[in-house]
Scaffold this active site. Structure first.
Site, PDB file in Angstrom:
ATOM      1  N   ASP A  49      18.159  -3.558 -41.372  1.00 34.82           N
ATOM      2  CA  ASP A  49      16.792  -4.045 -41.497  1.00 34.82           C
ATOM      3  C   ASP A  49      16.073  -4.078 -40.146  1.00 34.82           C
ATOM      4  O   ASP A  49      15.171  -4.890 -39.932  1.00 34.82           O
ATOM      5  CB  ASP A  49      16.769  -5.435 -42.145  1.00 34.82           C
ATOM      6  CG  ASP A  49      17.552  -6.465 -41.343  1.00 34.82           C
ATOM      7  OD1 ASP A  49      18.264  -6.061 -40.410  1.00 34.82           O
ATOM      8  OD2 ASP A  49      17.432  -7.667 -41.647  1.00 34.82           O
ATOM      9  N   HIS A 262      18.241  19.035 -21.710  1.00 29.24           N
ATOM     10  CA  HIS A 262      17.787  17.766 -22.277  1.00 29.24           C
ATOM     11  C   HIS A 262      18.957  16.805 -22.465  1.00 29.24           C
ATOM     12  O   HIS A 262      19.134  16.203 -23.519  1.00 29.24           O
ATOM     13  CB  HIS A 262      17.054  17.993 -23.600  1.00 29.24           C
ATOM     14  CG  HIS A 262      15.666  18.519 -23.423  1.00 29.24           C
ATOM     15  ND1 HIS A 262      14.839  18.834 -24.473  1.00 29.24           N
ATOM     16  CD2 HIS A 262      14.950  18.781 -22.306  1.00 29.24           C
ATOM     17  CE1 HIS A 262      13.677  19.269 -24.011  1.00 29.24           C
ATOM     18  NE2 HIS A 262      13.724  19.254 -22.697  1.00 29.24           N
ATOM     19  N   ASP A 279      14.729  13.411 -14.840  1.00 31.74           N
ATOM     20  CA  ASP A 279      13.489  13.854 -15.476  1.00 31.74           C
ATOM     21  C   ASP A 279      12.993  12.669 -16.302  1.00 31.74           C
ATOM     22  O   ASP A 279      13.573  12.336 -17.336  1.00 31.74           O
ATOM     23  CB  ASP A 279      13.789  15.059 -16.363  1.00 31.74           C
ATOM     24  CG  ASP A 279      12.554  15.644 -17.047  1.00 31.74           C
ATOM     25  OD1 ASP A 279      11.560  14.917 -17.207  1.00 31.74           O
ATOM     26  OD2 ASP A 279      12.600  16.825 -17.451  1.00 31.74           O
ATOM     27  N   ASP A 290       5.276  13.200 -16.529  1.00 32.27           N
ATOM     28  CA  ASP A 290       6.499  13.977 -16.785  1.00 32.27           C
ATOM     29  C   ASP A 290       6.936  14.559 -15.448  1.00 32.27           C
ATOM     30  O   ASP A 290       6.374  15.554 -14.984  1.00 32.27           O
ATOM     31  CB  ASP A 290       6.203  15.069 -17.816  1.00 32.27           C
ATOM     32  CG  ASP A 290       7.433  15.881 -18.187  1.00 32.27           C
ATOM     33  OD1 ASP A 290       8.541  15.526 -17.761  1.00 32.27           O
ATOM     34  OD2 ASP A 290       7.283  16.881 -18.917  1.00 32.27           O
ATOM     35  N   HIS A 369      13.959  28.506 -19.399  1.00 33.68           N
ATOM     36  CA  HIS A 369      12.815  27.832 -20.029  1.00 33.68           C
ATOM     37  C   HIS A 369      11.512  28.238 -19.354  1.00 33.68           C
ATOM     38  O   HIS A 369      11.502  28.836 -18.273  1.00 33.68           O
ATOM     39  CB  HIS A 369      12.991  26.314 -19.995  1.00 33.68           C
ATOM     40  CG  HIS A 369      13.090  25.725 -18.622  1.00 33.68           C
ATOM     41  ND1 HIS A 369      12.002  25.560 -17.782  1.00 33.68           N
ATOM     42  CD2 HIS A 369      14.148  25.238 -17.935  1.00 33.68           C
ATOM     43  CE1 HIS A 369      12.378  25.003 -16.652  1.00 33.68           C
ATOM     44  NE2 HIS A 369      13.689  24.802 -16.707  1.00 33.68           N
ATOM     45  N   HIS A 373       3.967  23.312 -19.589  1.00 32.59           N
ATOM     46  CA  HIS A 373       3.496  22.890 -20.904  1.00 32.59           C
ATOM     47  C   HIS A 373       2.337  21.928 -20.682  1.00 32.59           C
ATOM     48  O   HIS A 373       2.175  21.352 -19.603  1.00 32.59           O
ATOM     49  CB  HIS A 373       4.612  22.252 -21.742  1.00 32.59           C
ATOM     50  CG  HIS A 373       5.275  21.051 -21.115  1.00 32.59           C
ATOM     51  ND1 HIS A 373       4.676  19.803 -21.064  1.00 32.59           N
ATOM     52  CD2 HIS A 373       6.480  20.904 -20.505  1.00 32.59           C
ATOM     53  CE1 HIS A 373       5.486  18.941 -20.461  1.00 32.59           C
ATOM     54  NE2 HIS A 373       6.578  19.582 -20.103  1.00 32.59           N
ATOM     55  N   HIS A 380       4.826  16.928 -24.448  1.00 31.56           N
ATOM     56  CA  HIS A 380       4.472  18.315 -24.723  1.00 31.56           C
ATOM     57  C   HIS A 380       3.204  18.239 -25.557  1.00 31.56           C
ATOM     58  O   HIS A 380       3.238  18.142 -26.779  1.00 31.56           O
ATOM     59  CB  HIS A 380       5.600  19.031 -25.469  1.00 31.56           C
ATOM     60  CG  HIS A 380       6.792  19.305 -24.614  1.00 31.56           C
ATOM     61  ND1 HIS A 380       7.881  20.003 -25.050  1.00 31.56           N
ATOM     62  CD2 HIS A 380       7.070  18.972 -23.328  1.00 31.56           C
ATOM     63  CE1 HIS A 380       8.786  20.086 -24.090  1.00 31.56           C
ATOM     64  NE2 HIS A 380       8.312  19.456 -23.041  1.00 31.56           N
ATOM     65  N   GLU A 404       7.280  23.400 -13.515  1.00 34.41           N
ATOM     66  CA  GLU A 404       8.663  22.930 -13.429  1.00 34.41           C
ATOM     67  C   GLU A 404       9.708  24.042 -13.503  1.00 34.41           C
ATOM     68  O   GLU A 404      10.448  24.145 -14.482  1.00 34.41           O
ATOM     69  CB  GLU A 404       8.929  21.917 -14.549  1.00 34.41           C
ATOM     70  CG  GLU A 404       8.505  22.390 -15.946  1.00 34.41           C
ATOM     71  CD  GLU A 404       8.874  21.404 -17.033  1.00 34.41           C
ATOM     72  OE1 GLU A 404      10.043  20.972 -17.091  1.00 34.41           O
ATOM     73  OE2 GLU A 404       7.987  21.072 -17.838  1.00 34.41           O
ATOM     74  N   TYR A 408      19.994  26.593 -13.476  1.00 36.52           N
ATOM     75  CA  TYR A 408      21.061  25.879 -14.164  1.00 36.52           C
ATOM     76  C   TYR A 408      22.274  26.800 -14.284  1.00 36.52           C
ATOM     77  O   TYR A 408      22.200  27.836 -14.953  1.00 36.52           O
ATOM     78  CB  TYR A 408      20.599  25.440 -15.560  1.00 36.52           C
ATOM     79  CG  TYR A 408      19.222  24.809 -15.538  1.00 36.52           C
ATOM     80  CD1 TYR A 408      19.054  23.445 -15.330  1.00 36.52           C
ATOM     81  CD2 TYR A 408      18.081  25.613 -15.687  1.00 36.52           C
ATOM     82  CE1 TYR A 408      17.792  22.881 -15.282  1.00 36.52           C
ATOM     83  CE2 TYR A 408      16.813  25.057 -15.636  1.00 36.52           C
ATOM     84  CZ  TYR A 408      16.672  23.696 -15.429  1.00 36.52           C
ATOM     85  OH  TYR A 408      15.418  23.156 -15.375  1.00 36.52           O
ATOM     86  N   ARG A 426      15.944  21.065 -11.058  1.00 40.72           N
ATOM     87  CA  ARG A 426      14.579  21.232 -11.567  1.00 40.72           C
ATOM     88  C   ARG A 426      13.652  20.400 -10.703  1.00 40.72           C
ATOM     89  O   ARG A 426      13.999  19.270 -10.320  1.00 40.72           O
ATOM     90  CB  ARG A 426      14.482  20.827 -13.036  1.00 40.72           C
ATOM     91  CG  ARG A 426      13.110  21.071 -13.650  1.00 40.72           C
ATOM     92  CD  ARG A 426      13.128  21.041 -15.193  1.00 40.72           C
ATOM     93  NE  ARG A 426      13.539  19.770 -15.773  1.00 40.72           N
ATOM     94  CZ  ARG A 426      14.710  19.570 -16.376  1.00 40.72           C
ATOM     95  NH1 ARG A 426      15.609  20.540 -16.438  1.00 40.72           N
ATOM     96  NH2 ARG A 426      15.012  18.395 -16.898  1.00 40.72           N
ATOM     97  N   GLU A 428       9.628  19.174 -10.901  1.00 35.97           N
ATOM     98  CA  GLU A 428       8.498  19.172 -11.843  1.00 35.97           C
ATOM     99  C   GLU A 428       7.398  18.227 -11.374  1.00 35.97           C
ATOM    100  O   GLU A 428       7.661  17.070 -11.041  1.00 35.97           O
ATOM    101  CB  GLU A 428       8.987  18.731 -13.221  1.00 35.97           C
ATOM    102  CG  GLU A 428       7.888  18.619 -14.272  1.00 35.97           C
ATOM    103  CD  GLU A 428       8.426  18.162 -15.612  1.00 35.97           C
ATOM    104  OE1 GLU A 428       7.753  18.404 -16.628  1.00 35.97           O
ATOM    105  OE2 GLU A 428       9.524  17.559 -15.648  1.00 35.97           O
TER     106      GLU A 428
END
Length: 458
Positions: A49, A262, A279, A290, A369, A373, A380, A404, A408, A426, A428
Protein backbone atom coordinates in the site's frame (compact mmCIF):
# COMPACT_ATOMS: atom_id res chain seq x y z
CA UNK A 1 13.72 36.20 -12.27
CA UNK A 2 15.10 35.82 -8.73
CA UNK A 3 14.48 32.49 -7.02
CA UNK A 4 16.72 33.03 -3.99
CA UNK A 5 13.71 33.55 -1.71
CA UNK A 6 12.69 29.99 -2.59
CA UNK A 7 16.03 28.40 -1.66
CA UNK A 8 14.23 26.14 0.80
CA UNK A 9 10.52 25.41 0.79
CA UNK A 10 7.81 24.62 -1.77
CA UNK A 11 8.78 23.91 -5.35
CA UNK A 12 9.12 27.15 -7.33
CA UNK A 13 6.24 27.96 -9.64
CA UNK A 14 6.06 30.03 -12.78
CA UNK A 15 3.45 32.81 -12.84
CA UNK A 16 -0.10 31.81 -13.84
CA UNK A 17 -0.03 34.06 -16.91
CA UNK A 18 2.72 31.94 -18.47
CA UNK A 19 0.56 28.79 -18.49
CA UNK A 20 -2.35 30.77 -19.92
CA UNK A 21 -0.08 32.19 -22.62
CA UNK A 22 1.13 28.71 -23.53
CA UNK A 23 -2.40 27.34 -23.81
CA UNK A 24 -3.57 30.23 -25.97
CA UNK A 25 -0.58 29.87 -28.30
CA UNK A 26 -1.12 26.14 -28.67
CA UNK A 27 -4.89 26.54 -29.16
CA UNK A 28 -4.26 28.98 -32.00
CA UNK A 29 -1.89 26.49 -33.63
CA UNK A 30 -4.43 23.67 -33.23
CA UNK A 31 -7.15 25.70 -34.89
CA UNK A 32 -10.96 25.44 -34.63
CA UNK A 33 -12.52 22.00 -34.76
CA UNK A 34 -9.66 20.38 -32.80
CA UNK A 35 -9.19 19.58 -29.14
CA UNK A 36 -6.12 18.37 -27.28
CA UNK A 37 -6.54 16.03 -24.32
CA UNK A 38 -3.56 15.78 -21.94
CA UNK A 39 -3.54 13.49 -18.93
CA UNK A 40 -1.13 13.81 -16.05
CA UNK A 41 0.61 10.77 -14.61
CA UNK A 42 -1.28 8.17 -12.65
CA UNK A 43 -0.12 7.16 -9.17
CA UNK A 44 2.02 4.01 -9.33
CA UNK A 45 2.43 1.43 -6.62
CA UNK A 46 5.86 0.92 -5.06
CA UNK A 47 5.00 -1.94 -2.70
CA UNK A 48 1.79 -3.20 -1.09
CA UNK A 49 0.00 0.00 0.00
CA UNK A 50 2.97 2.34 -0.68
CA UNK A 51 3.15 4.50 -3.81
CA UNK A 52 6.07 5.97 -5.69
CA UNK A 53 6.74 9.65 -5.06
CA UNK A 54 4.41 11.46 -7.43
CA UNK A 55 5.56 13.66 -10.29
CA UNK A 56 3.19 15.34 -12.78
CA UNK A 57 3.47 14.52 -16.47
CA UNK A 58 5.68 17.15 -18.11
CA UNK A 59 3.31 18.02 -20.98
CA UNK A 60 0.44 18.41 -18.52
CA UNK A 61 2.54 20.51 -16.15
CA UNK A 62 3.76 22.70 -19.03
CA UNK A 63 0.16 23.67 -19.83
CA UNK A 64 -1.34 23.87 -16.32
CA UNK A 65 1.24 24.18 -13.52
CA UNK A 66 -0.95 21.70 -11.61
CA UNK A 67 0.69 18.86 -9.69
CA UNK A 68 -2.16 16.63 -8.46
CA UNK A 69 -2.75 13.15 -9.93
CA UNK A 70 -5.85 11.93 -11.79
CA UNK A 71 -6.17 15.20 -13.70
CA UNK A 72 -7.03 15.61 -17.39
CA UNK A 73 -6.89 18.81 -19.44
CA UNK A 74 -9.03 19.43 -22.52
CA UNK A 75 -7.81 22.38 -24.61
CA UNK A 76 -10.15 23.61 -27.35
CA UNK A 77 -8.42 24.71 -30.54
CA UNK A 78 -9.04 28.20 -31.83
CA UNK A 79 -10.88 29.60 -28.82
CA UNK A 80 -8.39 28.43 -26.19
CA UNK A 81 -11.23 27.42 -23.86
CA UNK A 82 -10.26 24.85 -21.25
CA UNK A 83 -11.90 22.05 -19.31
CA UNK A 84 -10.01 20.42 -16.46
CA UNK A 85 -10.96 17.22 -14.65
CA UNK A 86 -9.55 17.19 -11.10
CA UNK A 87 -9.93 15.07 -7.99
CA UNK A 88 -12.90 16.21 -5.88
CA UNK A 89 -12.44 17.25 -2.27
CA UNK A 90 -12.85 14.22 0.03
CA UNK A 91 -12.04 14.44 3.73
CA UNK A 92 -11.45 10.71 4.01
CA UNK A 93 -8.76 10.85 1.30
CA UNK A 94 -7.25 14.21 2.23
CA UNK A 95 -6.48 13.15 5.80
CA UNK A 96 -4.14 10.54 4.32
CA UNK A 97 -2.57 12.28 1.33
CA UNK A 98 -3.08 16.00 1.83
CA UNK A 99 -5.46 18.73 0.77
CA UNK A 100 -6.73 18.79 -2.80
CA UNK A 101 -7.47 21.85 -4.88
CA UNK A 102 -10.93 20.57 -5.77
CA UNK A 103 -13.42 21.41 -8.48
CA UNK A 104 -14.67 24.64 -6.93
CA UNK A 105 -11.28 26.32 -6.59
CA UNK A 106 -9.60 25.05 -9.76
CA UNK A 107 -10.86 27.66 -12.27
CA UNK A 108 -9.71 30.74 -10.35
CA UNK A 109 -6.51 29.17 -9.02
CA UNK A 110 -5.34 27.77 -12.36
CA UNK A 111 -6.98 30.17 -14.82
CA UNK A 112 -9.14 27.37 -16.25
CA UNK A 113 -12.58 28.03 -17.75
CA UNK A 114 -14.43 24.98 -16.44
CA UNK A 115 -13.55 22.31 -13.89
CA UNK A 116 -15.14 18.89 -13.42
CA UNK A 117 -14.67 16.00 -11.03
CA UNK A 118 -12.33 13.30 -12.28
CA UNK A 119 -14.94 10.83 -11.04
CA UNK A 120 -17.17 12.11 -13.87
CA UNK A 121 -14.60 11.76 -16.67
CA UNK A 122 -16.34 8.87 -18.40
CA UNK A 123 -19.78 10.48 -18.21
CA UNK A 124 -18.86 14.05 -19.13
CA UNK A 125 -15.98 13.65 -21.59
CA UNK A 126 -18.13 12.96 -24.69
CA UNK A 127 -19.99 16.22 -24.18
CA UNK A 128 -16.78 18.17 -23.52
CA UNK A 129 -15.16 16.83 -26.69
CA UNK A 130 -18.21 17.53 -28.84
CA UNK A 131 -17.65 16.69 -32.50
CA UNK A 132 -14.07 17.96 -32.67
CA UNK A 133 -11.08 16.02 -33.98
CA UNK A 134 -9.29 14.73 -30.90
CA UNK A 135 -5.55 14.96 -30.40
CA UNK A 136 -4.30 13.28 -27.23
CA UNK A 137 -1.30 12.81 -24.96
CA UNK A 138 -2.67 9.93 -22.90
CA UNK A 139 -0.66 6.80 -23.66
CA UNK A 140 1.02 6.90 -20.24
CA UNK A 141 -2.36 6.32 -18.47
CA UNK A 142 -4.23 3.23 -19.75
CA UNK A 143 -7.44 4.14 -17.89
CA UNK A 144 -7.67 7.60 -19.43
CA UNK A 145 -6.63 6.22 -22.82
CA UNK A 146 -9.55 3.80 -22.85
CA UNK A 147 -12.03 6.47 -21.80
CA UNK A 148 -10.84 8.98 -24.38
CA UNK A 149 -10.88 6.34 -27.12
CA UNK A 150 -14.45 5.41 -26.17
CA UNK A 151 -15.57 9.05 -26.12
CA UNK A 152 -13.80 10.11 -29.33
CA UNK A 153 -14.10 7.00 -31.48
CA UNK A 154 -12.72 7.50 -34.98
CA UNK A 155 -12.11 11.18 -34.28
CA UNK A 156 -9.06 10.24 -32.12
CA UNK A 157 -5.92 10.81 -34.20
CA UNK A 158 -3.01 8.35 -33.94
CA UNK A 159 -0.12 9.55 -31.81
CA UNK A 160 3.00 10.35 -33.87
CA UNK A 161 6.38 8.93 -32.91
CA UNK A 162 9.15 11.27 -31.81
CA UNK A 163 12.47 9.75 -32.92
CA UNK A 164 15.43 9.61 -30.60
CA UNK A 165 18.43 11.81 -31.26
CA UNK A 166 20.41 10.19 -34.03
CA UNK A 167 17.79 7.47 -34.46
CA UNK A 168 16.71 5.79 -37.73
CA UNK A 169 13.06 6.82 -37.61
CA UNK A 170 13.16 9.74 -40.06
CA UNK A 171 11.22 7.93 -42.80
CA UNK A 172 8.56 6.83 -40.33
CA UNK A 173 8.25 10.34 -38.94
CA UNK A 174 7.99 11.84 -42.42
CA UNK A 175 5.11 9.53 -43.36
CA UNK A 176 3.33 10.21 -40.08
CA UNK A 177 3.87 13.93 -40.48
CA UNK A 178 2.07 13.79 -43.80
CA UNK A 179 -0.87 11.99 -42.14
CA UNK A 180 -1.13 14.07 -38.97
CA UNK A 181 0.94 17.13 -39.75
CA UNK A 182 -0.73 19.25 -37.11
CA UNK A 183 -1.03 16.71 -34.33
CA UNK A 184 -1.35 18.43 -30.96
CA UNK A 185 1.49 16.42 -29.44
CA UNK A 186 3.85 17.48 -32.22
CA UNK A 187 2.76 21.11 -31.94
CA UNK A 188 3.16 21.12 -28.15
CA UNK A 189 6.62 19.58 -28.34
CA UNK A 190 7.64 22.15 -30.94
CA UNK A 191 6.67 24.85 -28.44
CA UNK A 192 8.56 23.12 -25.63
CA UNK A 193 11.74 23.06 -27.74
CA UNK A 194 12.16 26.83 -27.51
CA UNK A 195 12.65 27.83 -23.89
CA UNK A 196 10.94 31.00 -22.71
CA UNK A 197 12.97 33.46 -20.58
CA UNK A 198 11.19 32.21 -17.47
CA UNK A 199 12.12 28.63 -18.35
CA UNK A 200 15.74 29.63 -18.92
CA UNK A 201 15.78 31.09 -15.42
CA UNK A 202 14.50 27.77 -14.07
CA UNK A 203 17.10 25.81 -16.02
CA UNK A 204 19.90 28.10 -14.89
CA UNK A 205 18.88 27.54 -11.29
CA UNK A 206 18.72 23.77 -11.83
CA UNK A 207 22.17 23.87 -13.41
CA UNK A 208 23.68 26.08 -10.70
CA UNK A 209 22.30 23.81 -8.02
CA UNK A 210 23.49 20.77 -9.95
CA UNK A 211 27.01 22.13 -10.16
CA UNK A 212 27.07 22.82 -6.43
CA UNK A 213 25.77 19.32 -5.71
CA UNK A 214 28.48 17.83 -7.93
CA UNK A 215 31.15 19.84 -6.10
CA UNK A 216 29.80 18.59 -2.79
CA UNK A 217 29.64 14.99 -3.99
CA UNK A 218 33.21 15.13 -5.35
CA UNK A 219 34.51 15.69 -1.82
CA UNK A 220 33.34 12.18 -0.92
CA UNK A 221 35.13 10.47 -3.83
CA UNK A 222 37.94 8.74 -1.96
CA UNK A 223 39.24 5.17 -1.66
CA UNK A 224 37.06 2.97 0.53
CA UNK A 225 33.87 5.01 0.19
CA UNK A 226 30.89 3.47 -1.52
CA UNK A 227 29.24 4.63 -4.71
CA UNK A 228 26.05 5.09 -2.70
CA UNK A 229 27.81 7.54 -0.37
CA UNK A 230 28.56 9.85 -3.30
CA UNK A 231 25.00 9.44 -4.59
CA UNK A 232 23.65 10.37 -1.14
CA UNK A 233 25.89 13.43 -0.85
CA UNK A 234 24.59 14.70 -4.19
CA UNK A 235 20.92 14.10 -3.34
CA UNK A 236 21.29 15.61 0.13
CA UNK A 237 22.75 18.84 -1.22
CA UNK A 238 19.99 19.08 -3.84
CA UNK A 239 17.11 18.55 -1.42
CA UNK A 240 18.67 20.60 1.37
CA UNK A 241 18.84 23.58 -1.00
CA UNK A 242 15.26 23.47 -2.23
CA UNK A 243 15.37 21.09 -5.19
CA UNK A 244 12.29 18.99 -5.86
CA UNK A 245 14.74 16.10 -6.18
CA UNK A 246 17.20 14.53 -8.57
CA UNK A 247 16.17 14.74 -12.21
CA UNK A 248 16.80 11.03 -12.82
CA UNK A 249 18.41 8.10 -10.97
CA UNK A 250 22.01 9.14 -10.35
CA UNK A 251 24.72 7.14 -12.11
CA UNK A 252 27.66 6.64 -9.73
CA UNK A 253 30.05 4.02 -11.07
CA UNK A 254 33.62 3.12 -10.16
CA UNK A 255 35.99 1.09 -12.33
CA UNK A 256 34.12 -1.25 -14.72
CA UNK A 257 30.80 0.18 -13.51
CA UNK A 258 31.75 3.50 -15.15
CA UNK A 259 31.75 1.70 -18.51
CA UNK A 260 28.04 0.79 -18.14
CA UNK A 261 26.12 3.71 -19.62
CA UNK A 262 23.12 3.71 -17.26
CA UNK A 263 24.55 1.95 -14.21
CA UNK A 264 22.39 2.89 -11.20
CA UNK A 265 23.05 0.09 -8.69
CA UNK A 266 25.57 2.30 -6.87
CA UNK A 267 26.70 -0.27 -4.27
CA UNK A 268 30.39 -0.98 -4.85
CA UNK A 269 33.39 0.48 -3.05
CA UNK A 270 35.64 3.05 -4.64
CA UNK A 271 39.09 1.65 -5.40
CA UNK A 272 42.23 3.74 -5.56
CA UNK A 273 43.59 3.99 -9.08
CA UNK A 274 40.20 3.44 -10.74
CA UNK A 275 38.02 6.04 -12.44
CA UNK A 276 34.71 7.14 -10.94
CA UNK A 277 31.92 8.50 -13.15
CA UNK A 278 29.02 10.50 -11.72
CA UNK A 279 26.11 11.48 -13.97
CA UNK A 280 23.55 13.37 -11.87
CA UNK A 281 21.19 16.33 -12.13
CA UNK A 282 18.96 18.45 -9.89
CA UNK A 283 15.39 19.51 -10.51
CA UNK A 284 14.20 23.04 -9.90
CA UNK A 285 10.47 23.45 -10.41
CA UNK A 286 10.59 20.15 -12.37
CA UNK A 287 13.23 21.53 -14.76
CA UNK A 288 16.39 19.46 -14.54
CA UNK A 289 20.10 19.70 -15.09
CA UNK A 290 22.09 16.76 -16.51
CA UNK A 291 25.80 16.81 -15.69
CA UNK A 292 28.56 14.20 -15.88
CA UNK A 293 32.13 14.25 -14.67
CA UNK A 294 34.76 11.51 -14.34
CA UNK A 295 37.33 11.51 -11.53
CA UNK A 296 40.45 9.49 -10.65
CA UNK A 297 39.92 7.81 -7.28
CA UNK A 298 42.90 8.81 -5.16
CA UNK A 299 43.53 12.01 -7.11
CA UNK A 300 45.78 10.88 -9.97
CA UNK A 301 45.19 9.55 -13.49
CA UNK A 302 47.53 6.86 -14.77
CA UNK A 303 48.96 7.23 -18.27
CA UNK A 304 46.24 5.19 -20.02
CA UNK A 305 43.44 6.91 -18.14
CA UNK A 306 44.89 10.36 -18.85
CA UNK A 307 45.20 9.71 -22.57
CA UNK A 308 41.58 8.56 -22.76
CA UNK A 309 40.34 11.42 -20.58
CA UNK A 310 42.18 14.06 -22.62
CA UNK A 311 40.69 12.62 -25.79
CA UNK A 312 37.13 12.88 -24.43
CA UNK A 313 37.89 16.37 -23.10
CA UNK A 314 39.14 17.54 -26.49
CA UNK A 315 36.12 15.99 -28.20
CA UNK A 316 33.76 17.79 -25.84
CA UNK A 317 35.45 21.16 -26.32
CA UNK A 318 35.26 20.74 -30.08
CA UNK A 319 31.61 19.67 -29.91
CA UNK A 320 30.70 22.62 -27.69
CA UNK A 321 32.02 25.02 -30.32
CA UNK A 322 29.52 23.60 -32.81
CA UNK A 323 26.51 24.74 -30.74
CA UNK A 324 25.19 27.94 -32.32
CA UNK A 325 22.12 29.20 -34.16
CA UNK A 326 21.77 27.70 -37.62
CA UNK A 327 24.00 24.72 -36.92
CA UNK A 328 22.68 21.21 -37.36
CA UNK A 329 21.60 19.32 -34.25
CA UNK A 330 24.02 16.62 -35.43
CA UNK A 331 26.99 18.98 -35.73
CA UNK A 332 28.26 18.53 -32.14
CA UNK A 333 28.06 14.74 -32.49
CA UNK A 334 29.79 14.71 -35.87
CA UNK A 335 32.62 16.85 -34.50
CA UNK A 336 32.96 14.64 -31.41
CA UNK A 337 33.07 11.55 -33.62
CA UNK A 338 35.84 13.08 -35.75
CA UNK A 339 37.99 13.91 -32.73
CA UNK A 340 37.43 10.60 -30.95
CA UNK A 341 37.96 8.52 -34.09
CA UNK A 342 41.25 10.25 -34.86
CA UNK A 343 42.33 9.87 -31.24
CA UNK A 344 41.44 6.17 -31.08
CA UNK A 345 43.51 5.58 -34.21
CA UNK A 346 46.47 7.48 -32.75
CA UNK A 347 46.22 5.47 -29.51
CA UNK A 348 46.08 2.22 -31.46
CA UNK A 349 42.62 1.19 -30.25
CA UNK A 350 41.10 1.09 -33.75
CA UNK A 351 42.58 0.92 -37.24
CA UNK A 352 42.58 3.65 -39.87
CA UNK A 353 42.46 5.22 -42.28
CA UNK A 354 40.34 7.91 -40.63
CA UNK A 355 37.70 8.27 -43.36
CA UNK A 356 37.12 4.51 -43.46
CA UNK A 357 36.85 4.29 -39.65
CA UNK A 358 34.22 7.06 -39.56
CA UNK A 359 32.24 5.61 -42.47
CA UNK A 360 32.20 2.12 -40.94
CA UNK A 361 31.40 3.43 -37.43
CA UNK A 362 34.43 1.65 -35.98
CA UNK A 363 34.50 4.15 -33.13
CA UNK A 364 31.16 2.77 -31.87
CA UNK A 365 32.97 -0.08 -30.13
CA UNK A 366 33.99 2.51 -27.52
CA UNK A 367 31.66 5.49 -28.15
CA UNK A 368 28.22 4.04 -28.82
CA UNK A 369 25.79 6.86 -27.94
CA UNK A 370 24.86 10.23 -29.34
CA UNK A 371 26.51 13.41 -28.11
CA UNK A 372 23.40 15.50 -27.47
CA UNK A 373 19.76 15.42 -26.42
CA UNK A 374 17.27 18.16 -25.58
CA UNK A 375 16.99 19.27 -21.94
CA UNK A 376 14.16 20.90 -20.00
CA UNK A 377 11.25 19.53 -17.98
CA UNK A 378 12.48 16.06 -18.94
CA UNK A 379 16.11 15.01 -18.84
CA UNK A 380 15.59 13.74 -22.39
CA UNK A 381 13.27 16.56 -23.25
CA UNK A 382 10.40 16.79 -25.71
CA UNK A 383 10.97 17.57 -29.34
CA UNK A 384 12.26 15.80 -32.41
CA UNK A 385 15.92 16.09 -33.45
CA UNK A 386 14.60 16.18 -37.02
CA UNK A 387 13.13 19.12 -38.88
CA UNK A 388 10.03 19.17 -41.08
CA UNK A 389 12.09 17.79 -43.98
CA UNK A 390 13.16 14.72 -42.00
CA UNK A 391 16.75 16.01 -41.79
CA UNK A 392 18.60 17.03 -38.61
CA UNK A 393 16.99 20.11 -37.10
CA UNK A 394 18.77 23.48 -37.16
CA UNK A 395 19.53 24.93 -33.75
CA UNK A 396 17.68 28.07 -32.70
CA UNK A 397 17.99 30.58 -29.90
CA UNK A 398 16.27 29.24 -26.80
CA UNK A 399 16.99 25.56 -27.38
CA UNK A 400 18.82 23.73 -24.60
CA UNK A 401 20.82 20.57 -25.16
CA UNK A 402 23.53 18.45 -23.60
CA UNK A 403 27.01 17.91 -25.01
CA UNK A 404 28.39 14.61 -23.70
CA UNK A 405 30.95 12.54 -25.59
CA UNK A 406 32.47 9.54 -23.86
CA UNK A 407 34.67 6.46 -24.09
CA UNK A 408 33.77 3.09 -22.61
CA UNK A 409 36.04 0.06 -22.66
CA UNK A 410 33.54 -2.62 -21.70
CA UNK A 411 34.62 -6.16 -22.69
CA UNK A 412 31.00 -7.32 -22.52
CA UNK A 413 30.22 -4.99 -25.43
CA UNK A 414 33.36 -5.14 -27.59
CA UNK A 415 36.93 -6.50 -27.44
CA UNK A 416 39.05 -4.11 -25.37
CA UNK A 417 42.79 -3.49 -25.11
CA UNK A 418 43.95 -5.02 -21.83
CA UNK A 419 45.41 -1.79 -20.47
CA UNK A 420 42.12 0.10 -21.04
CA UNK A 421 39.62 -2.59 -19.99
CA UNK A 422 37.12 -1.26 -17.45
CA UNK A 423 37.73 2.43 -18.18
CA UNK A 424 34.59 4.55 -18.57
CA UNK A 425 34.73 8.32 -19.17
CA UNK A 426 32.00 10.84 -19.95
CA UNK A 427 32.04 14.63 -19.72
CA UNK A 428 28.65 16.32 -20.01
CA UNK A 429 27.51 19.94 -19.87
CA UNK A 430 24.17 21.69 -20.41
CA UNK A 431 24.20 24.30 -23.16
CA UNK A 432 21.72 27.03 -24.07
CA UNK A 433 21.65 28.27 -27.66
CA UNK A 434 21.82 32.08 -27.61
CA UNK A 435 21.42 34.71 -30.30
CA UNK A 436 25.19 34.99 -30.75
CA UNK A 437 26.27 31.43 -29.99
CA UNK A 438 25.92 29.46 -26.77
CA UNK A 439 26.01 29.65 -23.00
CA UNK A 440 27.40 26.67 -21.12
CA UNK A 441 25.14 26.64 -18.06
CA UNK A 442 27.37 24.17 -16.19
CA UNK A 443 30.81 25.48 -17.15
CA UNK A 444 31.51 26.37 -13.51
CA UNK A 445 32.09 22.68 -12.76
CA UNK A 446 35.72 21.93 -13.71
CA UNK A 447 36.43 19.45 -16.48
CA UNK A 448 40.13 20.06 -17.10
CA UNK A 449 41.95 16.89 -15.97
CA UNK A 450 44.22 18.64 -13.49
CA UNK A 451 41.32 20.52 -11.89
CA UNK A 452 39.16 17.39 -11.79
CA UNK A 453 41.87 15.46 -9.99
CA UNK A 454 42.22 18.23 -7.40
CA UNK A 455 38.53 17.99 -6.44
CA UNK A 456 38.65 14.48 -5.01
CA UNK A 457 40.05 13.19 -1.73
CA UNK A 458 43.23 11.14 -1.51
Amino acid sequence: MDFEDLAVGPAPQLPLKIYERRRNKLAKALGPGNVLVVATHAVHQYSNDVDYLYRPHSDFWYLTGFDEPRAVLVLHGGSGATDLFVQPRKKEAEIWTGRRLGVERAPKTLGIDRAHSSDDLQAKLPGVLGKATVHAIIDHDPVVRRRVARAAGRRLLPTPVTPKAGGPESALLTSQRQAVARHGRTLLHEHRLIKEPEEVAMLRKACDLGVDAHLRAAQGIRPGAREAHVEADFAHHARHNGSTGVGYPSICGCGPNAAVLHYVTNRDRLTKGKLFLIDAGCEWGWYTSDITRTYPVGGAFDRTQMAAYELVHEAQKAALREVKPGASFRAPHEKAVDVITAGLIDLGYIHGPFEKAVKENTYKAYFMHGTSHWLGLDVHDAGSPLGADGKPRRLEEGMCLTVEPGLYFNPDFAPCPKKATGIGIRIEDDVLVTADGRRNLTARLPSDPSEVADLVGA
